[in-house]
Design an enzyme around this catalytic site. Sequence first.
Site, PDB file in Angstrom:
ATOM      1  N   TYR A 101      13.856  -4.176 -25.313  1.00 54.15           N
ATOM      2  CA  TYR A 101      12.662  -3.886 -24.518  1.00 54.15           C
ATOM      3  C   TYR A 101      11.669  -5.038 -24.606  1.00 54.15           C
ATOM      4  O   TYR A 101      11.375  -5.532 -25.709  1.00 54.15           O
ATOM      5  CB  TYR A 101      11.985  -2.602 -25.031  1.00 54.15           C
ATOM      6  CG  TYR A 101      10.638  -2.353 -24.387  1.00 54.15           C
ATOM      7  CD1 TYR A 101      10.536  -1.607 -23.223  1.00 54.15           C
ATOM      8  CD2 TYR A 101       9.474  -2.916 -24.928  1.00 54.15           C
ATOM      9  CE1 TYR A 101       9.304  -1.410 -22.606  1.00 54.15           C
ATOM     10  CE2 TYR A 101       8.240  -2.724 -24.310  1.00 54.15           C
ATOM     11  CZ  TYR A 101       8.169  -1.975 -23.155  1.00 54.15           C
ATOM     12  OH  TYR A 101       6.952  -1.801 -22.538  1.00 54.15           O
ATOM     13  N   GLU A 189       7.321  -5.277 -17.192  1.00 58.88           N
ATOM     14  CA  GLU A 189       8.175  -4.663 -18.195  1.00 58.88           C
ATOM     15  C   GLU A 189       9.643  -4.871 -17.845  1.00 58.88           C
ATOM     16  O   GLU A 189      10.021  -4.774 -16.677  1.00 58.88           O
ATOM     17  CB  GLU A 189       7.851  -3.169 -18.203  1.00 58.88           C
ATOM     18  CG  GLU A 189       8.273  -2.417 -19.423  1.00 58.88           C
ATOM     19  CD  GLU A 189       7.846  -0.954 -19.321  1.00 58.88           C
ATOM     20  OE1 GLU A 189       7.054  -0.520 -20.166  1.00 58.88           O
ATOM     21  OE2 GLU A 189       8.304  -0.251 -18.416  1.00 58.88           O
TER      22      GLU A 189
END
Length: 378
Positions: A101, A189
């Site tokens: 992530y 993101e």
Amino acid sequence: MKIHEYQAKQLMAKYGIPVPPGEVASTADEAAEAARRIGGRVVIKAQVHVGGRGKAGGIRLAETPEEARTVASEILGRPLKGLRVDRVLVESALDIDKELYLGIVLDRAARRHAVMVSAVGGVDIEEVARETPEKIAKTWIDPTLGLTNYQVRNLLIDAGFERALWADVSKVLFALYECYTSSDAVLAEINPLVVTKQGSVVAADAKVNIDDNALFRQPELAALREAAEENPLEIEAFKRGLQYVHLGGNIGIIGNGAGLVMATIDEVKREGGSPANFLDIGGGAKADLVANALELVLMDPQVKGVLFNVFGGITRCDEVANGILEAVRRVKVDVPIVVRLTGTNEAEGRAILANTPLIPAETMQEAARKIVELVGRS
Ligand code: GDP
Ligand code: MN
């Protein structure tokens, strides 16, 4: 402003972030064609502005173009978490070894951009953030220094990344930061950033939100608003530079000042009416601005009457009255218009409106009652 995953991936690719080869499709046939061109196993991804598509059935694998057609036909035109899917992204499927992530977000409380990195990315990142927040390494960027090498190294160490990944992941993180700042984003993101079984690092998902207040200097991104899932009247308002929110009723509301407009909406509702919109024309009420606003409100075929509620402060009521009169002359109007003017030079303003088809009102309550009487309760 939100953009779709495929748009976010095109944007990230410009900054050198590796993304899988893919194409957007809006029919099952197009999806099959795209799958044939891409070749091999593909993943079909619903393009809607909502997270957790995987768990909701919006991310599906297909082994052949025929299967891609079937899967796309099952996703397209159906709702996913309440939003209708109009497009799918067809992408070369990845041989996933690890899911990481990476995220950058504006932290308003800290007044800094925060960078987050985790070795346990994927569909359960929210749960990770809740239950084991120590697995997400986080730091804040000094705006005068930008993202520094030592910060990136510390993040990778804190998140427990194996050394073999450092070079590739750092490259992606710096590119993501460049993409984020250059695009005036408030969020960028990659979840997951996939490490494939072949050892390459690829952005499998991408999310970018742009600061609405910066769209004036991001023309390429602002143009994407067209394709976003928004009300057509709101898109038109954006083009015209107006602060407009569509509400769906039949009484058009125009006023100066967000608070005043909201109070007007409340008052119309209290009288049993149904406001069609919120529209704040701000300070100033020159004819051009008023005409622009009135034209927009009347584009809504449901609007059966309009209520102007204007407080004359620095803008004088006589100026506003002239503005409204000129606007009504310019825009073809066949619905009743109630005008409530108060403040500086209100007597002069009302005198200008006398003997015109415009219906004057002295108070907001009176104005709301009059327009609801004319349009009807709903
Ligand atoms: P989200 O659920 O809306 O965040 O959509 P993602 O694009 O992140 O996909 C959800 C999950 O699908 C990923 O975390 C992967 O575990 C899984 N997945 C399996 N194969 C693939 C693939 O080839 N590509 C992508 N993007 N995801 C895959
Ligand atoms: Mn994701």
